[in-house]
Scaffold this active site. Structure first.
Site, PDB file in Angstrom:
ATOM      1  N   SER A  24      -2.150 -38.711 -19.511  1.00 22.75           N
ATOM      2  CA  SER A  24      -0.809 -38.217 -19.186  1.00 22.75           C
ATOM      3  C   SER A  24       0.226 -38.736 -20.185  1.00 22.75           C
ATOM      4  CB  SER A  24      -0.407 -38.650 -17.769  1.00 22.75           C
ATOM      5  OG  SER A  24      -0.469 -40.057 -17.660  1.00 22.75           O
ATOM      6  N   THR A 157      30.760  -5.184  -2.121  1.00 21.43           N
ATOM      7  CA  THR A 157      29.635  -5.494  -1.230  1.00 21.43           C
ATOM      8  C   THR A 157      28.632  -4.386  -1.501  1.00 21.43           C
ATOM      9  OG1 THR A 157      30.481  -4.188   0.611  1.00 21.43           O
ATOM     10  CG2 THR A 157      31.147  -6.495   0.557  1.00 21.43           C
ATOM     11  N   HIS A 158      27.354  -4.710  -1.397  1.00 21.04           N
ATOM     12  CA  HIS A 158      26.281  -3.743  -1.723  1.00 21.04           C
ATOM     13  C   HIS A 158      26.441  -3.180  -3.141  1.00 21.04           C
ATOM     14  CE1 HIS A 158      25.401  -3.675   2.654  1.00 21.04           C
ATOM     15  NE2 HIS A 158      26.715  -3.736   2.747  1.00 21.04           N
ATOM     16  N   SER A 279      20.127  -7.046 -32.116  1.00 24.25           N
ATOM     17  CA  SER A 279      18.809  -6.424 -31.998  1.00 24.25           C
ATOM     18  C   SER A 279      18.212  -6.276 -33.384  1.00 24.25           C
ATOM     19  CB  SER A 279      18.957  -5.057 -31.331  1.00 24.25           C
ATOM     20  OG  SER A 279      17.882  -4.222 -31.698  1.00 24.25           O
ATOM     21  N   LYS A 285      23.860  -3.515 -31.426  1.00 19.40           N
ATOM     22  CA  LYS A 285      23.661  -4.242 -30.167  1.00 19.40           C
ATOM     23  C   LYS A 285      24.261  -5.644 -30.171  1.00 19.40           C
ATOM     24  CE  LYS A 285      21.609  -3.466 -26.904  1.00 19.40           C
ATOM     25  NZ  LYS A 285      20.349  -3.106 -26.277  1.00 19.40           N
ATOM     26  N   ASN A 287      23.795  -8.622 -27.307  1.00 19.07           N
ATOM     27  CA  ASN A 287      23.095  -8.826 -26.032  1.00 19.07           C
ATOM     28  C   ASN A 287      23.463 -10.150 -25.359  1.00 19.07           C
ATOM     29  OD1 ASN A 287      21.675  -6.398 -26.305  1.00 19.07           O
ATOM     30  ND2 ASN A 287      20.125  -7.381 -27.594  1.00 19.07           N
ATOM     31  N   GLU A 292      20.786 -13.873 -19.639  1.00 19.94           N
ATOM     32  CA  GLU A 292      19.448 -13.402 -19.265  1.00 19.94           C
ATOM     33  C   GLU A 292      18.452 -14.563 -19.185  1.00 19.94           C
ATOM     34  OE1 GLU A 292      18.852  -9.086 -21.131  1.00 19.94           O
ATOM     35  OE2 GLU A 292      19.622 -10.529 -22.540  1.00 19.94           O
ATOM     36  N   LYS A 327       4.915 -35.166 -12.551  1.00 21.06           N
ATOM     37  CA  LYS A 327       5.816 -35.457 -13.668  1.00 21.06           C
ATOM     38  C   LYS A 327       6.167 -34.266 -14.553  1.00 21.06           C
ATOM     39  CE  LYS A 327       3.355 -39.181 -14.182  1.00 21.06           C
ATOM     40  NZ  LYS A 327       3.106 -39.453 -12.757  1.00 21.06           N
TER      41      LYS A 327
HETATM   42  N1  ARG Z   1      -0.770 -41.916 -14.696  1.00 23.51           N
HETATM   43  C1  ARG Z   1      -0.877 -42.128 -13.294  1.00 23.51           C
HETATM   44  C2  ARG Z   1       0.077 -41.192 -12.541  1.00 23.51           C
HETATM   45  O1  ARG Z   1       0.927 -40.697 -13.144  1.00 23.51           O
HETATM   46  C3  ARG Z   1      -0.536 -43.521 -12.958  1.00 23.51           C
HETATM   47  C4  ARG Z   1      -1.165 -44.021 -11.702  1.00 23.51           C
HETATM   48  C5  ARG Z   1      -2.627 -44.178 -11.881  1.00 23.51           C
HETATM   49  N2  ARG Z   1      -3.195 -44.800 -10.745  1.00 23.51           N
HETATM   50  C6  ARG Z   1      -4.533 -44.798 -10.522  1.00 23.51           C
HETATM   51  N3  ARG Z   1      -4.924 -45.370  -9.457  1.00 23.51           N
HETATM   52  N4  ARG Z   1      -5.355 -44.187 -11.332  1.00 23.51           N
HETATM   53  O2  ARG Z   1      -0.057 -40.964 -11.366  1.00 23.51           O
END
Ligand code: ARG
Length: 472
Positions: A24, A157-158, A279, A285, A287, A292, A327
């Site tokens: 991660s 409205t509408h 465009s 154009k 835009n 958007e 995350k």
């Molecule tokens: N990278 C993990 C997370 O974001 C951290 C916690 C990991 N904990 C574990 N028991 N493997 O959740």
């Protein structure tokens, strides 16, 4: 040597595919400054518990400060072998101060309470950054609304002409929606301001630590009350993502109006060149891409809250690796809004409105029919009947292809004796606006008071957003 925080009981290395899935660090790196601040606070309580002596604490803090510098200036970076930000930072600390002291930091905490704490800190800071940008959009809306209090426009409205409104009133409605969003962040923050530290893996710690001291060191108001809940709770993420989704929805409604207003058919608004695109094939154009994209990006913001709730549904307690999915969605929600909000503020503040065109079309579509009905009510006629009388006026005007004010005195009298020529006083756009002088109504005098109140509220929201719970 591997930086992995586990492995002694294993006889083989993790497979590459498993390590890739598990990693991660390519996204949780945003937590690094918060993790380091947390480590400093944790080192202090280790010292309080007699597990680090004064010189070790000093060395630990020195190492963490160095590491912070190296992270911020890009000298220290995570490697693919570091599973996550916590692993990488422990490696970094040990590289700076050695394992004899650096290896003591992990006592009494688990990545489970660590990551839950880091994420709360990151989201609490980010909520304020997002709120500040939101207030900038509101300031842009307020400036435009103030400039257009006295300019009438059709109200819908509408998506059909309904009644004329002050265009300042029309613009200001968005300010109120965004104010509620910032207030939601403020309210959310009260629940997010509890530190999970001390929860350990799930059951707390046998070391004599002081979670209350860590919490106050890190700008929290207190400590979560149950360690199992502390490491498993992601309500604070789901709630945060709901707020960002709702901000997205509010931006999408503003975006849709900008698209409509700047269309040739409406012709109410002209986009500034700096806030529009052309465009590749049609040279003429211009835009409304900001509007958007604001509208479109609400889709991913809604997706994030849906994804988080789905991850949590039926999830057993306490920590499960599923929770690592908390995350990317929150980081993306924040980054998305930090892209959209400044662009929306710029777009809104530079819009040019064709006030003559709006005024001209304000009464169109028999938008003053309700004014006739309410005027007749003031003559003592029940509203049920007044509604029919005004409807008869619309029918007559429509039949002869004119507006309501072009009916003759005689035609009015034939429709109903209460319709004396004095009815003409409400058959002007200005009269219609001025008459709606309730505290929340569209009369310019009322709108001016509403805007003054909105401005005071914006000042309070701005003040909340500029105080960070913990500087990192
Ligand atoms: N990278 C993990 C997370 O974001 C951290 C916690 C990991 N904990 C574990 N028991 N493997 O959740």
């Amino acid at each position: 040597m591997t930086s992995r925080l586990w492995g002694a009981r294993f006889t083989s290395e993790p497979s590459d595919a498993m390590a890739n899935l598990s990693a991660s660090v390519h996204f949780d790196w945003v937590l690094a400054p918060f993790d380091i601040a947390q480590s400093k606070a944790h080192a202090r309580v280790l010292n309080g518990a007699g597990l680090l002596d004064a010189s070790e604490l000093h060395l630990m803090h020195f190492g963490l400060d160095q590491l912070r510098e190296q992270v911020l200036n890009g000298f220290f970076v995570a490697t693919p072998e570091d599973e996550d930000v916590h692993t990488a930072l422990e490696r970094g600390l040990i590289e700076i101060i050695g394992g004899a002291v650096g290896g003591k930091l992990r006592a009494g905490r688990s990545r489970n309470d660590q990551v839950a704490t880091d994420l709360r800190m990151y989201l609490r800071n980010s909520a304020r950054v997002v709120a500040s940008e939101l207030v900038e959009v509101q300031n842009a809306l307020l400036a435009q609304a103030s400039a257009h209090v006295d300019h009438a426009a059709p109200g819908f409205t509408h998506l059909q002409h309904a009644q004329p409104v002050s265009f300042g009133h029309e613009l200001a409605k968005h300010i109120h929606a965004f104010s509620r969003d910032v207030e939601r962040f403020i309210d959310w923050d009260k629940r997010a301001a509890k530190s999970p530290m001390g929860s350990g893996a799930l059951a707390g710690s046998s070391l004599d630590l002081d979670p209350v001291a860590v919490a106050s060191d890190l700008g929290f108001d207190g400590v979560v009350e149950n360690s199992i809940d502390g490491v498993s709770d992601r309500d604070f993420v789901a709630e945060f993502l709901f707020i960002t989704a709702l901000v997205g929805v509010h931006l999408s409604r503003l975006g849709e109006e900008i698209c409509l207003w700047s269309s040739r058919e409406f012709g109410w608004a002209t986009l500034d060149d700096a806030w529009s695109t052309g465009s590749s094939i049609m040279p003429q154009k211009k835009n409304p891409d900001v509007a958007e994209l604001a509208r479109g990006k609400s889709g991913r913001l809604i997706g994030h809250v849906t994804a988080m709730l789905t991850v949590l549904k039926g999830l057993p307690f306490a920590y499960n690796r599923d929770l690592q999915e908390d995350k990317e969605s929150s980081i993306d929600a924040i980054e998305t809004l930090l892209l959209v909000l400044p662009a929306m503020a710029g777009t809104v503040s530079t819009l040019k409105f064709d006030v003559d065109k709006m005024l001209k079309s304000a009464p169109e579509g028999f938008a003053l029919a309700t004014d006739i009905a309410e005027w007749v009510v003031k003559q003592g006629v029940p509203f049920r009947e007044a509604h029919e009388i005004a409807g008869a006026c619309v029918r007559a005007a429509e039949a002869q292809g004119t507006d309501l004010d072009e009916l003759s005195d005689q035609q009015f009298a034939e429709i109903h004796p209460s319709l004396t020529p004095a009815v003409r006083e409400v058959l002007t756009v200005q009269g219609s606006l001025d008459a709606r002088s309730t505290i929340n109504g569209t009369a310019p005098a009322s709108v001016r008071v509403q805007l003054a109140n909105a401005q005071v509220r914006l000042g309070q929201l701005h003040d909340w957003a500029k105080v960070t719970p913990h500087d990192v």
